[in-house]
Design a protein around this motif. Structure first.
Motif, PDB file in Angstrom:
ATOM      1  N   HIS A   3      23.471  40.579 -76.596  1.00 19.36           N
ATOM      2  CA  HIS A   3      23.461  39.687 -77.745  1.00 19.36           C
ATOM      3  C   HIS A   3      22.984  40.457 -78.965  1.00 19.36           C
ATOM      4  N   PRO A  30      10.986  43.534 -74.036  1.00 12.37           N
ATOM      5  CA  PRO A  30      12.022  42.804 -73.306  1.00 12.37           C
ATOM      6  C   PRO A  30      13.443  43.218 -73.662  1.00 12.37           C
ATOM      7  N   MET A  50      12.959  41.805 -81.344  1.00 12.86           N
ATOM      8  CA  MET A  50      12.849  40.391 -81.692  1.00 12.86           C
ATOM      9  C   MET A  50      11.455  40.014 -82.186  1.00 12.86           C
TER      10      MET A  50
ATOM     11  N   VAL B 187      15.319  41.209 -70.819  1.00 12.31           N
ATOM     12  CA  VAL B 187      15.547  39.762 -70.856  1.00 12.31           C
ATOM     13  C   VAL B 187      17.024  39.485 -71.138  1.00 12.31           C
ATOM     14  N   PHE B 189      20.187  36.401 -71.689  1.00 14.34           N
ATOM     15  CA  PHE B 189      20.404  35.045 -72.201  1.00 14.34           C
ATOM     16  C   PHE B 189      21.790  34.628 -71.729  1.00 14.34           C
ATOM     17  N   THR B 190      21.874  34.407 -70.413  1.00 18.69           N
ATOM     18  CA  THR B 190      23.161  34.115 -69.796  1.00 18.69           C
ATOM     19  C   THR B 190      23.636  32.715 -70.157  1.00 18.69           C
ATOM     20  N   ARG B 194      21.399  29.501 -71.310  1.00 20.56           N
ATOM     21  CA  ARG B 194      21.625  28.759 -72.538  1.00 20.56           C
ATOM     22  C   ARG B 194      21.884  27.282 -72.257  1.00 20.56           C
ATOM     23  N   PRO B 251      27.749  33.886 -77.627  1.00 19.45           N
ATOM     24  CA  PRO B 251      28.142  35.275 -77.881  1.00 19.45           C
ATOM     25  C   PRO B 251      29.587  35.456 -78.306  1.00 19.45           C
ATOM     26  N   SER B 310      16.079  30.718 -78.321  1.00 19.89           N
ATOM     27  CA  SER B 310      16.826  31.884 -77.863  1.00 19.89           C
ATOM     28  C   SER B 310      15.878  32.989 -77.430  1.00 19.89           C
ATOM     29  N   THR B 311      16.410  34.004 -76.769  1.00 17.12           N
ATOM     30  CA  THR B 311      15.563  35.084 -76.251  1.00 17.12           C
ATOM     31  C   THR B 311      15.728  36.379 -77.029  1.00 17.12           C
TER      32      THR B 311
END
Lengths: 97, 352
Positions: A3, A30, A50, B187, B189-190, B194, B251, B310-311
């Motif tokens: 992402h 992370p 982040m 980490v 965020f699949t 989500r 995404p 969100s991550t």
């Protein structure tokens, strides 16, 4: 799937002279922002940061700094409206974390 | 004389026995989740009883730990506790549960409640240094935002090792001698990650909309151009676009800012739907134009809110996207809302 978020916004800084290469930042990040090369931490990709603060928290020599605040949109809006610092001490009740 | 090390709720069905130690009795916890646990998880994902889903902090046992067994540290949010213990079948470990006021590890770490002070305090309250002969604590990696490992060592003599991000990697981590792969430390965020968060986006959004919908129901009684099922569908779709669809498709939606992604989906939905039900024809144009301005703004606003769940979004990034997006969201919402209201209250009676 990696992402990607906004670029060139992070407040993360690393002071190489102070770094002792202990590896804590690489252990806690992370998003794999750091690698340790020749006993010094290096930032691979600043844009993956982040601003969670884990690295700065765990650097024993304070070589890292970052503004690790609240990331919640609701908190920012309330902060702007009330003219105070955004906080996660929610009076938003069940909607807050 | 045996006393309880942990003042836990002894009607808790997840306690399967007591372990006697020289320091007192320690509750042994089950590594099997029950139907009640699964239902409990489902409820808090929908926001039911979410701020009160916790267990008593303290020291617990998994299996039959010895003074040499590893210590895993976690939070007293019951969903966290369940996610952890279900991965520990067959192991003998200690669980040191911190008082995070029923909040999960990462959020609590960000707030400071899964933090150095609480960890140090809980170590003292449970006399862990008397229960185990080693001096190692395994913390979830995401607790690092709140815990300063070197401070903990300075204050207590315990060494902090950060374990994997996900509980389901703990067995492999321990088997490898407390070694984590880079994958264990990253980490994700699949899609599933989500999706489980979307009820807590949708439910508050619907709750916020109710007064407005109530108001519109009233104005519908005397408005010249009542809002009908197509308007209701358009509005509902925009809410869903912002709270569920944007998170789900995150995404693959163009752009990086969540507000932008939400606006794109909202515009796509609104224009597509209104076109399909032929709402761009004469008599409906003012109302539809208003909807084209208001509804994507609604979708954008709720999508922007998802940054908090969100991550990977940074506060600096969120601030930047908000400063850019909010003026547009507010501007088009006000303009669109005004046009809709005008069409609704004073528009053509014969429009359909």
């Amino acid at each position: 799937m990696k992402h990607r978020y906004l670029k060139n916004v992070t407040t993360l800084t690393l002071s190489a002279p102070q770094c002792i290469g202990c590896g804590r930042c690489a252990e806690v990040c992370p998003h794999g922002v750091f690698t340790i090369i020749d006993r010094k931490a290096q930032i691979n990709d600043k844009n993956r940061c982040m601003e969670c603060g884990a690295c700065a928290n765990n650097c024993p020599v304070n070589a890292l700094s970052v503004d690790a605040g609240v990331g919640c949109a609701h908190a920012f809006i309330m902060g702007w409206l009330t003219g105070s610092e955004p906080s996660c001490d929610c009076s938003g009740g069940s909607q807050c974390c | 004389m045996s006393h309880h090390v942990t003042p836990f709720d002894n009607t808790a069905p997840w306690v399967t026995g007591m372990l006697s130690t020289p320091q007192g009795d320690i509750p042994i916890v089950s590594t099997q989740l029950t139907h009640k646990d699964i239902t409990g998880t489902w409820k808090v994902r929908w926001g039911i009883g979410r701020m009160n889903y916790k267990i008593k902090p303290g020291l617990y046992a998994v299996g039959h730990p010895e003074p040499t067994s590893p210590v895993l540290v976690s939070a007293n949010y019951k969903l966290t506790f369940d996610s952890l213990r279900k991965e520990l079948a067959g192991l003998d470990t200690w669980l040191l549960i911190l008082d995070t006021k029923g909040i999960n590890v990462w959020c609590a770490a960000g707030k400071g409640t899964f933090g150095t002070a609480e960890l140090v305090s809980r170590l003292a309250k449970t006399s862990l240094s008397a229960v185990v002969t080693h001096r190692t604590l395994i913390l979830p990696q995401l607790g690092a935002s709140g815990v300063s490992a070197h401070e903990v060592t300075k204050k207590t003599g315990f060494v902090v090792v950060y374990g994997p991000v996900r509980a389901n990697d703990i067995k492999a981590f321990l088997a490898a001698g407390n070694e984590a792969t880079p994958e264990m430390r990253t980490v994700q965020f699949t899609l599933r990650d989500r999706l489980v968060l979307t009820p807590m986006e949708l439910v508050p959004a619907v709750q916020k909309s109710l007064p407005v919908l109530g108001g519109l129901f009233l104005t519908n009684q005397f408005a010249r151009r009542p809002l009908d099922k197509h308007d209701a569908a358009a509005i509902t779709g925009a809410l869903a676009a912002g709270t569920v669809l944007t998170p789900a498709l995150l995404p693959v939606i163009p752009g990086k800012a969540f507000a932008w992604k939400g606006w794109l989906l909202g515009l796509g939905w609104t224009s597509g739907y209104l076109s399909k039900v032929k709402r761009f024809k004469k008599g409906n144009r003012l109302l539809s134009a208003g909807e084209l301005l208001l509804l994507p703004a609604i979708s954008s606003f709720f999508a922007m809110n998802f940054t908090g769940s969100s991550t990977y979004t940074s506060p600096s990034g969120v601030k930047k996207e908000m400063k850019k997006a909010l003026p547009w969201i507010i501007g088009s919402a006000v303009a669109g809302g005004a046009m809709m209201l005008a069409a609704h209250l004073f528009g053509r009676r014969d429009a359909s």
